[in-house]
Design an enzyme around this catalytic site. Structure first.
Site, PDB file in Angstrom:
ATOM      1  CD  GLU A 151      82.372  64.178   0.161  1.00 50.80           C
ATOM      2  OE1 GLU A 151      82.423  63.170  -0.563  1.00 50.80           O
ATOM      3  OE2 GLU A 151      81.928  64.157   1.313  1.00 50.80           O
TER       4      GLU A 151
ATOM      5  CD  GLU B  37      78.237  66.049   2.822  1.00 53.40           C
ATOM      6  OE1 GLU B  37      78.439  64.819   2.895  1.00 53.40           O
ATOM      7  OE2 GLU B  37      78.042  66.645   1.751  1.00 53.40           O
TER       8      GLU B  37
HETATM    9  C1  PNW Z   1      79.223  62.220   0.716  1.00 51.82           C
HETATM   10  N1  PNW Z   1      83.242  57.068   0.607  1.00 51.82           N
HETATM   11  O1  PNW Z   1      79.630  61.220  -0.160  1.00 51.82           O
HETATM   12  C2  PNW Z   1      78.430  63.169  -0.153  1.00 51.82           C
HETATM   13  O2  PNW Z   1      78.866  64.505  -0.083  1.00 51.82           O
HETATM   14  C3  PNW Z   1      76.955  63.051   0.020  1.00 51.82           C
HETATM   15  O3  PNW Z   1      76.293  63.503  -1.135  1.00 51.82           O
HETATM   16  C4  PNW Z   1      76.602  61.627   0.393  1.00 51.82           C
HETATM   17  O4  PNW Z   1      75.220  61.388   0.377  1.00 51.82           O
HETATM   18  C5  PNW Z   1      77.187  61.369   1.751  1.00 51.82           C
HETATM   19  O5  PNW Z   1      78.572  61.653   1.796  1.00 51.82           O
HETATM   20  C6  PNW Z   1      76.956  59.942   2.247  1.00 51.82           C
HETATM   21  O6  PNW Z   1      77.550  59.017   1.385  1.00 51.82           O
HETATM   22  C7  PNW Z   1      80.521  60.194   0.128  1.00 51.82           C
HETATM   23  O7  PNW Z   1      83.044  55.984  -0.021  1.00 51.82           O
HETATM   24  C8  PNW Z   1      80.387  59.031  -0.615  1.00 51.82           C
HETATM   25  O8  PNW Z   1      84.218  57.216   1.375  1.00 51.82           O
HETATM   26  C9  PNW Z   1      81.282  58.010  -0.446  1.00 51.82           C
HETATM   27  C10 PNW Z   1      82.334  58.134   0.451  1.00 51.82           C
HETATM   28  C11 PNW Z   1      82.469  59.305   1.193  1.00 51.82           C
HETATM   29  C12 PNW Z   1      81.547  60.337   1.025  1.00 51.82           C
END
Ligand code: PNW
Length: 458
Positions: free
Chosen positions: A173, A364
């Site tokens: 990401e 994911e």
């Molecule tokens: C992902 N948003 O993060 C990450 O790859 C993981 O490490 C994380 O634990 C998981 O998703 C759940 O949050 C994100 O705000 C964090 O859109 C924030 C966002 C999207 C993905």
């Protein structure tokens, strides 16, 4: 090639790879063990008022010591694969220079344990835990020195794991950690900077460049059968209503809204709209760097959580318009996590179509859910089961229509350190009692286990 979808076909392809995913800092703990150097997440999580509830990853869910037990949790699901990340600062404590010979030992033990239990390891090289020394010395991804250091780290790791690890994700990401770590996201991530636009765009470019350098390093130092890709939280562009005009609008939006990473990685150029919009804030870059960034990948990983809905719009230069979420639009336990099961059909379908990508993994997908024990020792996370059932219905539509999705990694195997949300948001199929580290399967683990066993929606 697959046969055309049968009516009421609920099956997935026979060779579909079902897995779960985690990342190093979120689960391992043992932050000083065996020569590990500090990362920006150690510093950030120890800064007052940054993490909800004041938690940090010092112990996390103690996976470093409990990895054998955790491999049994994966096995109990019947999952065929597991996506984990390698902590850069375990391998290079200061990010560059002399490697720590013990650094990879833990991952070698983990990989061997997975293989001994019939689970295929998928490794990610960077899941946000930059060595602190690189942040201090060159400003982290603000400098292309970090892109180069990342390539060197990949070159060191590749020959040491690719005898057993066939699939490597470079960076997890790009968009999320750049925008939220260096920019102005609604969520804040380490290192917690708010850079002005020109520098932010330069960070973006250096991250993409780091990906490309890692791809080349893995090609040069891995094996002929090593496959490499990226795991990106793409804008999952869904036609608000499935009409031909809206479908076309969502396809165009897919290319334009992912201009910062996917487009440059897969096409070797920034979109005209991105450059025009950035104007004098555009990153500086060379043609040579664009070639490196767009080094061919073997697969694309998509992290899919929430949708973005689009409709056709005649007034817009590209012909699409984002439909904002009404305030009453349903969401899960994390404020940002709006529910859009169709994202798991349209994201891979559009990425495959727009860039002719031949192999996609859902690297994911999952949700937070406030799953409190029910009193009978069970955790009835009906909300996560609801989420999964709906999202996977749309993934099944994708595979049955021939969209080349080879596997799905549920985020996450078990509850863990959810970055700025600390231990307050739980994403696991297994509940973790953070005081005792006891793991307990939730109802969703049972749902996922039966789905994998049937290889079909049940
Ligand atoms: C992902 N948003 O993060 C990450 O790859 C993981 O490490 C994380 O634990 C998981 O998703 C759940 O949050 C994100 O705000 C964090 O859109 C924030 C966002 C999207 C993905």
């Amino acid at each position: 090639t697959r046969p055309a979808a049968l009516p009421n076909d609920r099956r997935f392809p026979a060779d579909f790879v079902w897995g779960t995913a985690t990342s190093a800092y979120q689960i391992e703990g043992a932050v000083s063990a065996e020569g590990r150097g500090p990362s920006i997440w150690d510093s950030y999580s120890h800064t007052p008022n940054k993490i909800r509830g004041g938690g940090n990853g010092d112990h996390a869910v103690d996976h470093f010591h409990r990895y054998k037990e955790d491999v049994q949790l994966i096995k109990a699901l019947g999952a065929k694969a597991y996506r984990f990340s390698i902590s850069w600062s375990r391998v290079f404590p200061t990010g560059v220079g002399t490697p720590n010979p013990q650094g990879l030992d833990f991952y070698n033990r983990l990989i061997d344990e997975l293989l001994a239990n019939g689970i295929e390891p998928f490794a990610t090289l960077y899941h946000w835990d930059l060595p602190q020394a690189l942040q201090d010395r060159v400003g982290g991804w603000a400098s292309s020195d970090t892109s180069k250091a990342f390539g060197d780290y990949a070159a060191y790791v590749a020959p040491r794991i690719t005898d057993r690890v066939k699939n490597i994700f470079t960076i997890n990401e790009c968009g999320t950690f750049v925008d939220f770590g260096y920019g102005r996201g609604p969520v804040e991530l380490a290192p917690g900077l708010k850079l002005p636009q020109p520098q932010l765009n330069q960070v973006r470019h250096h991250v993409a460049l780091g990906h490309g350098m890692a791809v080349q390093a893995i090609r040069a130092n891995g094996r002929a059968d090593t496959r490499v890709g990226v795991a990106e939280n793409v804008a999952s562009c869904v036609p608000a209503i499935e009409t031909p005009a809206n479908i076309r609008a969502a396809e165009i939006a897919t290319r334009e809204m992912n201009g910062g990473y996917m487009t440059v990685i897969l096409e070797g150029r920034y979109t005209d709209a991105f450059l025009a919009y950035a104007g004098k804030n555009a990153p500086s870059f060379t043609a040579e760097e664009l070639k490196t960034i767009s080094s061919p990948v073997d697969f694309v990983g998509l992290n899919v959580y929430m949708p973005q809905y689009y409709v056709v719009a005649s007034g817009d230069q590209h012909g699409f318009a984002l439909v904002p979420f009404p305030t009453s639009f349903p969401r899960m336990d994390s404020d940002w996590l709006r529910i859009g099961p169709e994202a798991l059909y349209w994201a891979p379908r559009n990425v495959a179509k727009v860039w002719s990508v031949k192999q996609i993994y859902i690297s994911e997908n999952g949700t937070s859910a406030a799953d409190r024990p029910a009193g009978d020792g069970k955790i009835h996370d009906l909300d996560r089961v609801m989420y999964l059932r709906n999202y996977l219905t749309h993934l099944q539509r994708a595979t049955s229509e021939g969209v080349p999705v080879g596997g799905y990694f549920h985020w996450s195997l078990m509850d863990n350190f959810e970055w700025s949300d600390g231990y307050d948001k739980r994403f696991g199929l297994y509940h973790v009692d953070f005081a005792t580290q006891k793991r307990t399967p939730k109802l969703s683990a049972e749902f996922y286990r039966s789905l994998i066993a049937a290889n079909a929606l049940v």
